[in-house]
Design a protein around this motif. Structure first.
Motif, PDB file in Angstrom:
ATOM      1  N   LYS A  88       0.830  -1.206   0.000  1.00 36.66           N
ATOM      2  CA  LYS A  88       0.000   0.000   0.000  1.00 36.66           C
ATOM      3  C   LYS A  88       0.869   1.261   0.000  1.00 36.66           C
ATOM      4  O   LYS A  88       0.555   2.251  -0.678  1.00 36.66           O
ATOM      5  CB  LYS A  88      -0.931  -0.011   1.214  1.00 36.66           C
ATOM      6  N   ILE A  89       1.953   1.247   0.771  1.00 34.92           N
ATOM      7  CA  ILE A  89       2.841   2.413   0.839  1.00 34.92           C
ATOM      8  C   ILE A  89       3.536   2.633  -0.501  1.00 34.92           C
ATOM      9  O   ILE A  89       3.671   3.777  -0.966  1.00 34.92           O
ATOM     10  CB  ILE A  89       3.852   2.250   1.979  1.00 34.92           C
ATOM     11  N   VAL A  90       3.975   1.555  -1.133  1.00 32.83           N
ATOM     12  CA  VAL A  90       4.591   1.674  -2.459  1.00 32.83           C
ATOM     13  C   VAL A  90       3.609   2.260  -3.461  1.00 32.83           C
ATOM     14  O   VAL A  90       3.966   3.146  -4.262  1.00 32.83           O
ATOM     15  CB  VAL A  90       5.117   0.305  -2.935  1.00 32.83           C
ATOM     16  N   GLU A  91       2.389   1.804  -3.423  1.00 32.56           N
ATOM     17  CA  GLU A  91       1.367   2.332  -4.338  1.00 32.56           C
ATOM     18  C   GLU A  91       1.068   3.801  -4.040  1.00 32.56           C
ATOM     19  O   GLU A  91       0.890   4.607  -4.950  1.00 32.56           O
ATOM     20  CB  GLU A  91       0.098   1.492  -4.240  1.00 32.56           C
ATOM     21  N   ALA A  92       1.036   4.163  -2.759  1.00 33.44           N
ATOM     22  CA  ALA A  92       0.768   5.552  -2.384  1.00 33.44           C
ATOM     23  C   ALA A  92       1.895   6.473  -2.817  1.00 33.44           C
ATOM     24  O   ALA A  92       1.665   7.647  -3.139  1.00 33.44           O
ATOM     25  CB  ALA A  92       0.556   5.650  -0.875  1.00 33.44           C
ATOM     26  N   SER A  93       3.118   5.953  -2.852  1.00 30.42           N
ATOM     27  CA  SER A  93       4.278   6.791  -3.174  1.00 30.42           C
ATOM     28  C   SER A  93       4.206   7.370  -4.588  1.00 30.42           C
ATOM     29  O   SER A  93       4.846   8.385  -4.870  1.00 30.42           O
ATOM     30  CB  SER A  93       5.568   5.987  -3.001  1.00 30.42           C
ATOM     31  N   VAL A  94       3.424   6.754  -5.450  1.00 27.58           N
ATOM     32  CA  VAL A  94       3.232   7.286  -6.801  1.00 27.58           C
ATOM     33  C   VAL A  94       2.511   8.629  -6.753  1.00 27.58           C
ATOM     34  O   VAL A  94       2.704   9.495  -7.616  1.00 27.58           O
ATOM     35  CB  VAL A  94       2.424   6.281  -7.657  1.00 27.58           C
ATOM     36  N   HIS A  95       1.708   8.832  -5.711  1.00 21.90           N
ATOM     37  CA  HIS A  95       0.868  10.027  -5.611  1.00 21.90           C
ATOM     38  C   HIS A  95       1.385  11.048  -4.602  1.00 21.90           C
ATOM     39  O   HIS A  95       0.827  12.146  -4.492  1.00 21.90           O
ATOM     40  CB  HIS A  95      -0.554   9.618  -5.211  1.00 21.90           C
ATOM     41  N   VAL A  96       2.428  10.690  -3.848  1.00 18.52           N
ATOM     42  CA  VAL A  96       2.940  11.571  -2.788  1.00 18.52           C
ATOM     43  C   VAL A  96       4.335  12.045  -3.171  1.00 18.52           C
ATOM     44  O   VAL A  96       5.241  11.232  -3.369  1.00 18.52           O
ATOM     45  CB  VAL A  96       2.986  10.836  -1.428  1.00 18.52           C
ATOM     46  N   GLU A  97       4.505  13.353  -3.275  1.00 16.68           N
ATOM     47  CA  GLU A  97       5.801  13.898  -3.654  1.00 16.68           C
ATOM     48  C   GLU A  97       6.849  13.534  -2.603  1.00 16.68           C
ATOM     49  O   GLU A  97       6.626  13.678  -1.403  1.00 16.68           O
ATOM     50  CB  GLU A  97       5.727  15.410  -3.809  1.00 16.68           C
ATOM     51  N   ALA A  98       7.996  13.066  -3.068  1.00 13.53           N
ATOM     52  CA  ALA A  98       9.024  12.577  -2.159  1.00 13.53           C
ATOM     53  C   ALA A  98       9.708  13.714  -1.406  1.00 13.53           C
ATOM     54  O   ALA A  98       9.922  14.796  -1.952  1.00 13.53           O
ATOM     55  CB  ALA A  98      10.074  11.780  -2.932  1.00 13.53           C
ATOM     56  N   VAL A  99      10.001  13.474  -0.139  1.00 14.82           N
ATOM     57  CA  VAL A  99      10.871  14.336   0.659  1.00 14.82           C
ATOM     58  C   VAL A  99      11.981  13.449   1.203  1.00 14.82           C
ATOM     59  O   VAL A  99      11.809  12.241   1.372  1.00 14.82           O
ATOM     60  CB  VAL A  99      10.108  15.029   1.810  1.00 14.82           C
ATOM     61  N   TYR A 100      13.143  14.031   1.488  1.00 10.87           N
ATOM     62  CA  TYR A 100      14.297  13.213   1.828  1.00 10.87           C
ATOM     63  C   TYR A 100      14.284  12.707   3.266  1.00 10.87           C
ATOM     64  O   TYR A 100      15.043  11.803   3.610  1.00 10.87           O
ATOM     65  CB  TYR A 100      15.601  13.968   1.549  1.00 10.87           C
ATOM     66  N   ILE A 101      13.428  13.267   4.134  1.00  9.87           N
ATOM     67  CA  ILE A 101      13.329  12.769   5.509  1.00  9.87           C
ATOM     68  C   ILE A 101      12.422  11.545   5.472  1.00  9.87           C
ATOM     69  O   ILE A 101      11.197  11.661   5.369  1.00  9.87           O
ATOM     70  CB  ILE A 101      12.791  13.848   6.458  1.00  9.87           C
ATOM     71  N   GLU A 102      13.022  10.375   5.553  1.00 13.96           N
ATOM     72  CA  GLU A 102      12.301   9.146   5.194  1.00 13.96           C
ATOM     73  C   GLU A 102      11.147   8.805   6.121  1.00 13.96           C
ATOM     74  O   GLU A 102      10.104   8.340   5.661  1.00 13.96           O
ATOM     75  CB  GLU A 102      13.271   7.963   5.091  1.00 13.96           C
TER      76      GLU A 102
END
Length: 250
Positions: free
Chosen positions: A171-185
């Motif tokens: 689910k998190i991998v799928e959500a990452s397509v829609h959430v702009e990445a930030v470097y603080i993991e």
């Protein structure tokens, strides 16, 4: 369990293998452990360290290496590699844990907590709520407005060590397509969970996940926590002996 570790830090990997990393059967549950690492240099397989890592992998069979430069700014990439790997390689596993290499981990207490934990949509650890975004560009955790415009982060679990049910990685991998990445993991994982509408779970006791040791520490302290951040691999070896002694006395 997946431990993030720099490619050059074999000392930390060996210390973990000699301590909590060798706990493979706890309370009747199988526990597996892997180290996550990237590349030492971009597009350079000729680095002597890469050959040492290959030999280490052939000896221990516990390294997961992916093709990205292993550095602090790429920790979010490292985390997403972990989630993607777990979602495709662990179909019969109930829980996963991400833990940093400078941590003491009490696997017995971890498994004992998970025996009573939900099997779905579950993530816990040291839950941070209402954290202010740092705009000071001299800070390690500086976040520019261009990357994240809100002033308060959504709830997230500190990346030192957090636990999750194995339905979450996909689910998190799928959500990452829609959430702009930030470097603080750890913040980014919190952003993905917010996008999914999934709430974090507080641990059953607030003292189980610790960022640091109290000023005065008895040996029995190590039997009462799940995680505590340490100073070095050598310290882990010393504390592990104290923990093993305390198991029978505390």
């Amino acid at each position: 369990m997946c431990t993030k570790v720099a490619p050059h830090n074999k000392e930390a990997r060996d210390a973990i293998r000699k301590t909590w990393g060798k706990e493979t059967m706890v309370l009747g549950r199988v526990v597996s452990h892997y180290f996550l690492l990237g590349r030492t240099k971009e597009e350079d397989s000729s680095d002597p360290l890469e050959q040492e890592i290959l030999e280490e992998s052939q000896q221990h069979h516990d390294l997961l290496q992916s093709d990205f430069l292993d550095c602090y700014k790429n920790l979010t990439i490292k985390t997403m590699v972990m989630f993607k790997w777990l979602s495709t390689h662990c179909p019969n596993t109930s829980y996963g844990m991400k833990v940093d290499s400078d941590m003491f981990l009490n696997v017995h207490n971890l498994v004992n907590m998970l025996l009573e934990a939900p099997l779905h949509l579950y993530m816990t650890g040291m839950v941070v709520k209402g954290a202010h975004v740092i705009r000071d560009n001299t800070s390690k955790w500086y976040m520019p407005h261009s990357a994240f415009s809100e002033s308060i982060y959504p709830p997230y679990t500190m990346g030192l060590g957090y636990v999750f049910s194995l339905d979450l990685p996909k689910k998190i991998v799928e959500a990452s397509v829609h959430v702009e990445a930030v470097y603080i993991e750890d913040v980014y994982v919190g952003l993905c969970l917010r996008h999914l509408g999934i709430a974090l779970t507080d641990p059953p006791n607030s003292h189980l996940f610790r960022t640091s040791m109290p000023y005065t520490v008895s040996n029995c302290y190590w039997t009462s926590v799940i995680t505590t951040i340490l100073d070095s691999a050598g310290q882990l070896l010393d504390i592990w002996e104290k923990y093993r002694t305390a198991v029978g006395n505390c």
